[in-house]
Design an enzyme around this catalytic site. Structure first.
Site, PDB file in Angstrom:
ATOM      1  N   LYS A   1      38.543 -52.695  95.187  1.00  0.00           N
ATOM      2  CA  LYS A   1      37.276 -52.719  94.956  1.00  0.00           C
ATOM      3  C   LYS A   1      37.196 -53.501  93.497  1.00  0.00           C
ATOM      4  O   LYS A   1      36.386 -54.307  93.427  1.00  0.00           O
ATOM      5  CB  LYS A   1      36.472 -51.301  94.798  1.00  0.00           C
ATOM      6  CG  LYS A   1      36.562 -50.500  95.954  1.00  0.00           C
ATOM      7  CD  LYS A   1      35.657 -50.752  97.264  1.00  0.00           C
ATOM      8  CE  LYS A   1      36.123 -50.417  98.398  1.00  0.00           C
ATOM      9  NZ  LYS A   1      36.168 -48.900  98.702  1.00  0.00           N
TER      10      LYS A   1
ATOM     11  N   ASP B   1      36.995 -39.736  92.246  1.00  0.00           N
ATOM     12  CA  ASP B   1      37.100 -40.903  93.111  1.00  0.00           C
ATOM     13  C   ASP B   1      36.215 -42.166  92.294  1.00  0.00           C
ATOM     14  O   ASP B   1      35.139 -42.239  92.441  1.00  0.00           O
ATOM     15  CB  ASP B   1      36.514 -40.666  94.424  1.00  0.00           C
ATOM     16  CG  ASP B   1      36.851 -41.897  95.320  1.00  0.00           C
ATOM     17  OD1 ASP B   1      37.219 -43.029  94.882  1.00  0.00           O
ATOM     18  OD2 ASP B   1      36.483 -41.744  96.544  1.00  0.00           O
TER      19      ASP B   1
ATOM     20  N   TRP C   1      32.011 -41.083 101.363  1.00  0.00           N
ATOM     21  CA  TRP C   1      33.361 -40.775 100.657  1.00  0.00           C
ATOM     22  C   TRP C   1      33.396 -39.668 100.156  1.00  0.00           C
ATOM     23  O   TRP C   1      34.458 -38.821 100.548  1.00  0.00           O
ATOM     24  CB  TRP C   1      33.728 -42.025  99.522  1.00  0.00           C
ATOM     25  CG  TRP C   1      33.673 -43.365 100.052  1.00  0.00           C
ATOM     26  CD1 TRP C   1      32.737 -44.198  99.887  1.00  0.00           C
ATOM     27  CD2 TRP C   1      34.485 -43.694 101.145  1.00  0.00           C
ATOM     28  NE1 TRP C   1      33.013 -45.519 100.596  1.00  0.00           N
ATOM     29  CE2 TRP C   1      34.049 -45.279 101.398  1.00  0.00           C
ATOM     30  CE3 TRP C   1      35.677 -43.204 101.935  1.00  0.00           C
ATOM     31  CZ2 TRP C   1      34.781 -46.138 102.242  1.00  0.00           C
ATOM     32  CZ3 TRP C   1      36.141 -44.199 102.585  1.00  0.00           C
ATOM     33  CH2 TRP C   1      35.675 -45.431 102.906  1.00  0.00           C
TER      34      TRP C   1
HETATM   35  C1  LIG Z   1      36.415 -47.809  99.557  1.00  0.00           C
HETATM   36  C2  LIG Z   1      36.321 -46.610  98.984  1.00  0.00           C
HETATM   37  C3  LIG Z   1      37.109 -45.327  99.519  1.00  0.00           C
HETATM   38  C4  LIG Z   1      38.217 -45.868 100.569  1.00  0.00           C
HETATM   39  O1  LIG Z   1      39.254 -46.582 100.003  1.00  0.00           O
HETATM   40  P1  LIG Z   1      40.617 -46.936 100.923  1.00  0.00           P
HETATM   41  O2  LIG Z   1      41.391 -47.537  99.803  1.00  0.00           O
HETATM   42  O3  LIG Z   1      40.197 -47.728 102.071  1.00  0.00           O
HETATM   43  O4  LIG Z   1      40.978 -45.605 101.399  1.00  0.00           O
HETATM   44  C5  LIG Z   1      37.280 -44.294  98.939  1.00  0.00           C
HETATM   45  N1  LIG Z   1      36.191 -43.954  97.799  1.00  0.00           N
HETATM   46  C6  LIG Z   1      35.532 -44.803  97.536  1.00  0.00           C
HETATM   47  C7  LIG Z   1      34.352 -44.631  96.500  1.00  0.00           C
HETATM   48  C8  LIG Z   1      35.305 -46.113  98.211  1.00  0.00           C
HETATM   49  O5  LIG Z   1      34.592 -47.127  97.550  1.00  0.00           O
END
Ligand SMILES: *Cc1c(COP(=O)(O)O)cnc(C)c1O
Length: 361
Positions: free
Chosen positions: A196, A172, A103
Site C-alpha cells: 500500500k 493493522d 479488514w
Molecule cells: C490490503 C490490506 C490488507 C490485506 O493485505 P494483504 O497483504 O493482501 O494480505 C489488510 N489490511 C489492510 C488495512 C489492508 O489495506
C-alpha cells in the site's frame, strides 16, 4: 498506454518515481555485484546491507527504541490476522477487537477460527463502517487490543489511536504506515502489507515489541513464530528480497527527499484537504464517511448515479487518472492518496472532477 498515468490504485499502489528510476538504474548490476537484485543470494553481504538499511530506516522514521524488532514476513497482512493470535493470545484471557471494516472483520474471523476468546468491544458496522467508534471499554485482562488504523475500503482512519492502558495495542497499519508520525510506545505489534504505502506486494513489515516474544508458545510451526523471524533477522528462510530492497529505497526517499514523517503528514493533509474540500463544495460528489473519521489515505465518494460513476472512472482513465473505482464490495469511487501521490496529482484529479461535473452535473 504510451505514458505513465497518475495512479490512484488502493494497493498494489503508486511508488515514488525516483524509486522506480533507481531500481531501473541498478537493475542489471546491483551495486557492483554484476548481477540483478533478483539473482543474488539473500545471504550475500549486499543483500544483508539492504535488509539492515530497511530496518534502520524504519527505526529512525518511526522513532523505535531498542525494545522493538522490525521483521519482514511473507504472506502479506492477511497472514498476520492468524499469526498474531497464535503468538500473543494469553491462555484464558480474551482478545479485544475494534471492528471498523472489511479488514478488521477478517482479522476477527481468523482469531475465531483458532478458537480464541474474541471480544469485539466496539464496531461501526451499524452504519456500514462509515465512522470510527468513539466509546469502548477495553477488558483489563485482554491479551491485546487489535484495531485497523486506516480502513482502506471504507475510507475511514483513526485520527488518534485508541487508549488501552496497560493492554498492548496491536495495529493493522497496512494502508497508512509511514504516512504520519505516532508514539510507538503503547504498541505490542504493528503490521503492514508492503504494497500500500511502502513497496510492492509479497511481504508484510512487522514491528514487534521484544517483551511480547515471551508469549510465543513452543508448539507452533517455525514459520509462524515471531521468535523465528526476530532471532534470524528475517533470514530464517529466503525472504521476499525484491520487496525488502524496494522498501529500503522508499524509506530512503521518505528520509532524504521528503524529510521525514512530519513533513509527509503535512503533505498528506494538504492532499486530502484539497480533495475533500472540493467534494464538499461540489454539490455533485458526495463523501461516504463521517467527516471526523475521514481517511487521509483513501478518499471514498459517490456520484449521483452508478451509471455516472462508471462513466467517471472510464473517462478519468482516458485522461490519465487511474484506479478510481471503489472496492468491489462497496461500489462508488475511491482515490487512494498514498505517500507517492503528490499535491499536483490531487490538483489534476480535482480539475478533472470539476470538468466532469460541468459536463454531466
Ligand atoms: C490490503 C490490506 C490488507 C490485506 O493485505 P494483504 O497483504 O493482501 O494480505 C489488510 N489490511 C489492510 C488495512 C489492508 O489495506
Amino acid at each position: 498506454m504510451a505514458k505513465r498515468i497518475i495512479n490512484f490504485n488502493p494497493g498494489p499502489a503508486a511508488l515514488p518515481l525516483p524509486v522506480l528510476d533507481e531500481i531501473r538504474e541498478e537493475f542489471l548490476n546491483y551495486r557492483g555485484t554484476g548481477m540483478s537484485i533478483l539473482e543474488i543470494s539473500h545471504r550475500s553481504k549486499p543483500f544483508e546491507e539492504t535488509l539492515n538499511q530497511a530496518v534502520e530506516r524504519t527505526r529512525r522514521l518511526l522513532n523505535l527504541g531498542d525494545e522493538f524488532h522490525v521483521v519482514f514476513v511473507q504472506g502479506g497482512a492477511s497472514l498476520q490476522f492468524c499469526m498474531i493470535p497464535m503468538n500473543f493470545a494469553l491462555e484464558g484471557n480474551p482478545i479485544d477487537y475494534i471492528n471498523t471494516g472489511t479488514w478488521s472483520t477478517k482479522a476477527i474471523k481468523e482469531a475465531k477460527h483458532l478458537g480464541k476468546d474474541v471480544h469485539v468491544i466496539a464496531s461501526s458496522e451499524d452504519k456500514n463502517f462509515a465512522y470510527i467508534p468513539k466509546t469502548f471499554h477495553v477488558d483489563e485482562d485482554a491479551s491485546y487490543l487489535h484495531f485497523t488504523s486506516n480502513n482502506t475500503i471504507k475510507g475511514t482512519q483513526w485520527a488518534e489511536f485508541p487508549k488501552s492502558g496497560p493492554v498492548p495495542l496491536v495495529c493493522d497499519m497496512s494502508s497508512d504506515i509511514m504516512s504520519r508520525p505516532f508514539d510507538p510506545k503503547p504498541f505490542g505489534l504493528i503490521y503492514a502489507g508492503a504494497q500500500k504505502n511502502i513497496g510492492p506486494a509479497g511481504s508484510a513489515m512487522v514491528i514487534i515489541r521484544k517483551d511480547m516474544l515471551q508469549r510465543v508458545p513452543e508448539g507452533i510451526p517455525s514459520m509462524l513464530k515471531y521468535t523465528t523471524f526476530a532471532a534470524e533477522n528475517s533470514l530464517y528462510n529466503t525472504p521476499a528480497c525484491f520487496v525488502i530492497y524496494t522498501v529500503s529505497l522508499v524509506l530512503k526517499w521518505l528520509e532524504e527527499t521528503i524529510g521525514g514523517l512530519e513533513k509527509m503528514e503535512t503533505i498528506n493533509k494538504e492532499k486530502a484537504n484539497i480533495l475533500y474540500g472540493f467534494i464538499d463544495r461540489s454539490g455533485f460528489y458526495r463523501g461516504t464517511t463521517e467527516k471526523d473519521s475521514r481517511s487521509l489515505m483513501n478518499v471514498t465518494f459517490r456520484l449521483p448515479t452508478e451509471e455516472l460513476e462508471a462513466k467517471f472512472v472510464g473517462e478519468a482513465l482516458k485522461a490519465g487518472l487511474g484506479g478510481l473505482k471503489g472496492h468491489r464490495s462497496v461500489g462508488g469511487c475511491r482515490a487512494s492518496l498514498y505517500n507517492a501521490i503528490g499535491v499536483n496529482d490531487v490538483k489534476s484529479l480535482v480539475e478533472f472532477m470539476a470538468d466532469f461535473q460541468k459536463k454531466e452535473g
